[in-house]
Scaffold this motif. Structure first.
Motif, mmCIF file in Angstrom:
data_model
loop_
_atom_site.group_PDB
_atom_site.id
_atom_site.type_symbol
_atom_site.label_atom_id
_atom_site.label_comp_id
_atom_site.label_asym_id
_atom_site.label_seq_id
_atom_site.Cartn_x
_atom_site.Cartn_y
_atom_site.Cartn_z
ATOM 1 N N ALA A 6 4.129 112.649 -47.305
ATOM 2 C CA ALA A 6 4.507 112.344 -45.852
ATOM 3 C C ALA A 6 3.362 111.980 -44.855
ATOM 4 O O ALA A 6 3.624 110.907 -44.128
ATOM 5 N N LEU A 7 2.212 112.259 -45.223
ATOM 6 C CA LEU A 7 0.881 111.783 -44.520
ATOM 7 C C LEU A 7 0.691 110.143 -44.768
ATOM 8 O O LEU A 7 0.353 109.228 -43.997
ATOM 9 N N GLY A 24 4.841 114.728 -38.645
ATOM 10 C CA GLY A 24 5.241 116.049 -38.260
ATOM 11 C C GLY A 24 4.423 117.221 -38.721
ATOM 12 O O GLY A 24 4.707 118.472 -38.889
ATOM 13 N N LEU A 25 3.076 116.969 -38.781
ATOM 14 C CA LEU A 25 2.012 117.789 -39.152
ATOM 15 C C LEU A 25 0.854 117.844 -38.136
ATOM 16 O O LEU A 25 0.758 117.116 -37.144
ATOM 17 N N ALA A 79 -3.819 119.819 -40.837
ATOM 18 C CA ALA A 79 -3.171 120.011 -42.111
ATOM 19 C C ALA A 79 -3.632 118.624 -42.632
ATOM 20 O O ALA A 79 -3.654 118.412 -43.897
ATOM 21 N N VAL A 80 -4.108 117.498 -42.030
ATOM 22 C CA VAL A 80 -4.354 116.338 -42.720
ATOM 23 C C VAL A 80 -5.779 116.589 -43.432
ATOM 24 O O VAL A 80 -6.020 116.143 -44.608
ATOM 25 N N TYR A 81 -6.728 117.741 -42.994
ATOM 26 C CA TYR A 81 -7.921 117.816 -43.597
ATOM 27 C C TYR A 81 -7.684 118.627 -44.843
ATOM 28 O O TYR A 81 -8.786 118.818 -45.635
ATOM 29 N N GLY A 82 -6.516 119.239 -44.892
ATOM 30 C CA GLY A 82 -6.006 119.907 -46.203
ATOM 31 C C GLY A 82 -6.158 118.733 -47.424
ATOM 32 O O GLY A 82 -5.865 119.212 -48.683
ATOM 33 N N ALA A 100 -2.570 110.695 -33.823
ATOM 34 C CA ALA A 100 -1.104 109.872 -33.998
ATOM 35 C C ALA A 100 -0.537 109.847 -35.481
ATOM 36 O O ALA A 100 0.484 110.042 -35.498
ATOM 37 N N ILE A 101 -1.497 109.912 -36.540
ATOM 38 C CA ILE A 101 -0.877 109.861 -38.014
ATOM 39 C C ILE A 101 -0.156 111.220 -38.205
ATOM 40 O O ILE A 101 0.818 111.104 -38.830
ATOM 41 N N ALA A 102 -0.867 112.185 -37.924
ATOM 42 C CA ALA A 102 -0.454 113.591 -38.176
ATOM 43 C C ALA A 102 0.947 113.931 -37.356
ATOM 44 O O ALA A 102 1.825 114.405 -37.909
ATOM 45 N N SER A 103 0.732 113.469 -36.231
ATOM 46 C CA SER A 103 2.113 113.610 -35.422
ATOM 47 C C SER A 103 3.143 112.864 -36.001
ATOM 48 O O SER A 103 4.505 113.523 -36.050
#
Length: 234
Positions: free
Chosen positions: A22-23, A47-48, A52-55, A41-44
């Motif tokens: 999804a990312l 829908g995260l 969560a991106v750093y995971g 903006a990417i995470a939004s």
């Protein structure tokens, strides 16, 4: 047969894989619209949360590096499987297949102009450029392409002609059939064919006919469905 405990343990892994995809999809769509978009903006769009991106990625550069690698693999596969004995037809076919991978091309073209990704994009796309260069050299040698420009220079101009149409599509909102034909006309014109001659080449080769995604050959249908899916996720 897996136990309930094993299923519970696997669920987070499946969720993690889905979140990563999804990312990547959200990053592709967001960066195609706004090449300087940040992680928020990417995470939004995915829908995260930013956390969560750093995971999955150490930061924005690592996320973009993953996108570049994925997109380049797709384009390199397209170039590697392309062959036709008539060189102008082969070059038009390469342009048409790139059209159906438009989201990948647009992203890579944008990242190719931004540090620190310039060298990474150039290295990742080396197989595509080598294939195009070989086709251009062959066409010059056999007299089917213009011979007044050095082969390496002509190959770069043909590449940029294709990218120009792909980028224009995002502004002019070309429909799929129009863009498919226009990118072929553009690369053939740059390669030295007159517009009537280029049109005749396109009309004479069944391989170059536009097919809607449902009726396309497997490679073409896959490229078209990828682009449609990415637009829907955007």
């Amino acid at each position: 047969m897996p136990t309930i405990t094993e299923e519970v343990r696997r669920a987070p892994r499946r969720d993690a894989a889905a979140n990563r995809e999804a990312l990547l999809a959200a990053a592709s769509a967001t960066l195609n619209e706004h090449p300087d978009a940040g992680l928020e903006a990417i995470a939004s769009a995915a829908g995260l949360s930013r956390r969560a991106v750093y995971g999955h990625f150490a930061g924005r550069d690592e996320l973009i590096a993953a996108l570049i690698a994925s997109g380049a693999t797709r384009l390199n596969d397209i170039a590697a499987t392309l062959e036709h004995p008539h060189t102008p037809t082969a070059i038009a076919l390469l342009g048409a297949r790139l059209w159906h991978a438009v989201e990948h091309v647009q992203l890579l073209a944008a990242m190719a102009l931004r540090e620190p990704h310039v060298d990474q994009v150039a290295a990742a796309l080396a197989p595509v450029r080598e294939r195009l260069g070989a086709l251009v050299s062959r066409g010059i040698d056999e007299g089917t392409l213009r011979g007044d420009i050095h082969p390496q220079t002509l190959a770069r101009l043909v590449e940029r002609a294709a990218i120009a149409v792909l980028l224009e599509a995002s502004v002019a909102r070309l429909d799929d059939a129009e863009g498919h034909r226009l990118v072929m006309l553009s690369v053939l014109g740059t390669a030295g064919l007159g517009w009537r001659e280029a049109g005749a080449v396109i009309d004479a080769a069944p391989e170059l006919a536009y097919l809607p995604a449902a009726d396309a050959e497997p490679d073409q249908a896959r490229d078209a469905s990828d682009a449609t899916g990415e637009e829907a996720r955007a």
